[in-house]
Enzyme design. Sequence first.
Site, PDB file in Angstrom:
ATOM      1  N   GLY A 262       3.420 -10.823   0.906  1.00  0.00           N
ATOM      2  CA  GLY A 262       3.544 -10.518  -0.595  1.00  0.00           C
ATOM      3  C   GLY A 262       4.291 -11.452  -0.808  1.00  0.00           C
TER       4      GLY A 262
ATOM      5  N   ASN B 279      -4.026  -2.431   4.290  1.00  0.00           N
ATOM      6  CA  ASN B 279      -2.733  -1.865   3.869  1.00  0.00           C
ATOM      7  C   ASN B 279      -2.615  -1.780   2.305  1.00  0.00           C
ATOM      8  OD1 ASN B 279      -0.206  -0.657   3.667  1.00  0.00           O
ATOM      9  ND2 ASN B 279       1.060  -2.433   4.248  1.00  0.00           N
ATOM     10  N   TRP B 280      -3.355  -0.100   1.428  1.00  0.00           N
ATOM     11  CA  TRP B 280      -2.134  -0.356  -0.051  1.00  0.00           C
ATOM     12  C   TRP B 280      -0.618  -0.626  -0.299  1.00  0.00           C
ATOM     13  CZ3 TRP B 280      -7.445   2.954  -2.118  1.00  0.00           C
ATOM     14  CH2 TRP B 280      -8.212   1.933  -1.645  1.00  0.00           C
ATOM     15  N   LYS B 281       0.052   0.205   0.130  1.00  0.00           N
ATOM     16  CA  LYS B 281       1.107   0.434   0.076  1.00  0.00           C
ATOM     17  C   LYS B 281       1.186   1.815  -1.064  1.00  0.00           C
ATOM     18  CE  LYS B 281       2.059  -4.042   1.600  1.00  0.00           C
ATOM     19  NZ  LYS B 281       2.820  -5.391   1.763  1.00  0.00           N
TER      20      LYS B 281
ATOM     21  N   SER C 163       0.305 -12.274   3.654  1.00  0.00           N
ATOM     22  CA  SER C 163      -0.787 -13.263   2.343  1.00  0.00           C
ATOM     23  C   SER C 163      -2.244 -13.824   3.085  1.00  0.00           C
ATOM     24  CB  SER C 163      -0.011 -14.225   2.473  1.00  0.00           C
ATOM     25  OG  SER C 163       1.505 -13.654   1.675  1.00  0.00           O
TER      26      SER C 163
ATOM     27  N   GLU D 266       8.330  -2.625   5.937  1.00  0.00           N
ATOM     28  CA  GLU D 266       9.132  -2.527   4.519  1.00  0.00           C
ATOM     29  C   GLU D 266       9.717  -0.981   4.704  1.00  0.00           C
ATOM     30  OE1 GLU D 266       5.739  -2.586   2.042  1.00  0.00           O
ATOM     31  OE2 GLU D 266       6.149  -5.537   1.974  1.00  0.00           O
TER      32      GLU D 266
ATOM     33  N   GLY E 190      -2.493  -6.313   2.704  1.00  0.00           N
ATOM     34  CA  GLY E 190      -1.556  -5.931   1.713  1.00  0.00           C
ATOM     35  C   GLY E 190      -2.683  -6.428   0.569  1.00  0.00           C
ATOM     36  N   GLY E 191      -2.035  -7.277  -0.338  1.00  0.00           N
ATOM     37  CA  GLY E 191      -2.741  -7.477  -1.517  1.00  0.00           C
ATOM     38  C   GLY E 191      -4.211  -7.981  -2.120  1.00  0.00           C
TER      39      GLY E 191
ATOM     40  N   GLU F 224       3.656  -9.651  11.916  1.00  0.00           N
ATOM     41  CA  GLU F 224       3.275 -10.034  10.775  1.00  0.00           C
ATOM     42  C   GLU F 224       5.051 -10.384   9.924  1.00  0.00           C
ATOM     43  OE1 GLU F 224       1.406  -6.797   7.365  1.00  0.00           O
ATOM     44  OE2 GLU F 224       3.066  -5.938   7.773  1.00  0.00           O
TER      45      GLU F 224
ATOM     46  N   HIS G 192       6.037  -0.861   9.804  1.00  0.00           N
ATOM     47  CA  HIS G 192       6.173  -2.041   8.986  1.00  0.00           C
ATOM     48  C   HIS G 192       7.610  -2.431   8.143  1.00  0.00           C
ATOM     49  CE1 HIS G 192       5.108  -4.109   5.194  1.00  0.00           C
ATOM     50  NE2 HIS G 192       3.812  -4.030   5.382  1.00  0.00           N
TER      51      HIS G 192
HETATM   52  P1  PGA Z   1      -0.034  -8.510   1.879  1.00  0.00           P
HETATM   53  O1  PGA Z   1       0.897  -7.775   2.693  1.00  0.00           O
HETATM   54  O2  PGA Z   1      -0.820  -9.446   3.129  1.00  0.00           O
HETATM   55  O3  PGA Z   1       0.228  -8.722   0.971  1.00  0.00           O
HETATM   56  O4  PGA Z   1       1.017 -10.673   2.337  1.00  0.00           O
HETATM   57  C1  PGA Z   1       0.094  -7.664   3.836  1.00  0.00           C
HETATM   58  C2  PGA Z   1       0.939  -5.990   4.564  1.00  0.00           C
HETATM   59  O5  PGA Z   1       2.753  -6.205   4.455  1.00  0.00           O
HETATM   60  O6  PGA Z   1       0.301  -5.318   5.668  1.00  0.00           O
END
Ligand code: PGA
Length: 272
Positions: A192, A29-31, A232, A116, A253-254, A186, A114
């Site tokens: 993050g 997930n590149w956001k 993470s 967010e 994500g990251g 999640e 998600h």
């Molecule tokens: P993260 O993000 O791996 O950077 O914690 C995961 C996500 O939000 O899907």
Amino acid sequence: MERREIEQLVRTELVKNVLQTQKFIIAGNWKMNKSKHEVISFLDEVANHDFGEKNTIIIAPPDPYLYLFEDKLRYSKVLYGVQNLFPKESGAYTGELSYTTAKDFGAKYAILGHSERRDLFLECDMLISKKVRICVQNQITPILCIGENLILRQGESYKNHLMGQIKEGLERISGEELSKIIIAYEPIWAIGTGVTATPQQVEETHMFLREFLIQEYGSNLGSTIPLLYGGSVKPSNVKDLALAQSVSGFLIGGASLDASTFKEINNILNGN
Ligand code: PGA
């Protein structure tokens, strides 16, 4: 050889065996990240990379880059999707992405609900359930995200919260359609933040969710709906998390932003 060494050797072989045979979904997930130039070099690095046969590789970039994915991943094992979409074909919905546009560019997956989106853009379960439905009806696989915040986790009520998110998110889905869903657990406190849920916490929650899915949707469907973990995830912890029971893969994500890190995670999940 000492007993401890033998035990260690046996365990290493067992772990390798599990990782070499179990199929994992690895979704990035590149956001809201990356420039066009960075996207092109990432895609050049992964398009023809040998990810092996068994794992499913997915990336969800920011929407404007979908045309690059369509172009560069045409003959690649890497699949792609969107991070959100609106459950209408077209119309006066300023700033939204229609599922038809996503399909037009070859998106096969959609990350929905998600945390967010829920927290920053106030998305509710009802809207999310409409998105899930429109995806299932249009050959886009929804990745329905659920997760509790730290307060809920500390207060013990997080299991009810997770069950509610699943029930409401899947409210408009029935019968065989359930086989087209992916769920991603999640915990918000681990996204993050660098704080990962421990493999024990992940296993405990995933086993609880698995039991709930079986009770709610029957043993056939409930036992096969993929359950991803996200929060993470990185090369240093992915092996232990993969060994937790009922983990079918990861939403990352990251650590999905860097091509070599992303490939390394797949490598580990191939038992290499
Ligand atoms: P993260 O993000 O791996 O950077 O914690 C995961 C996500 O939000 O899907």
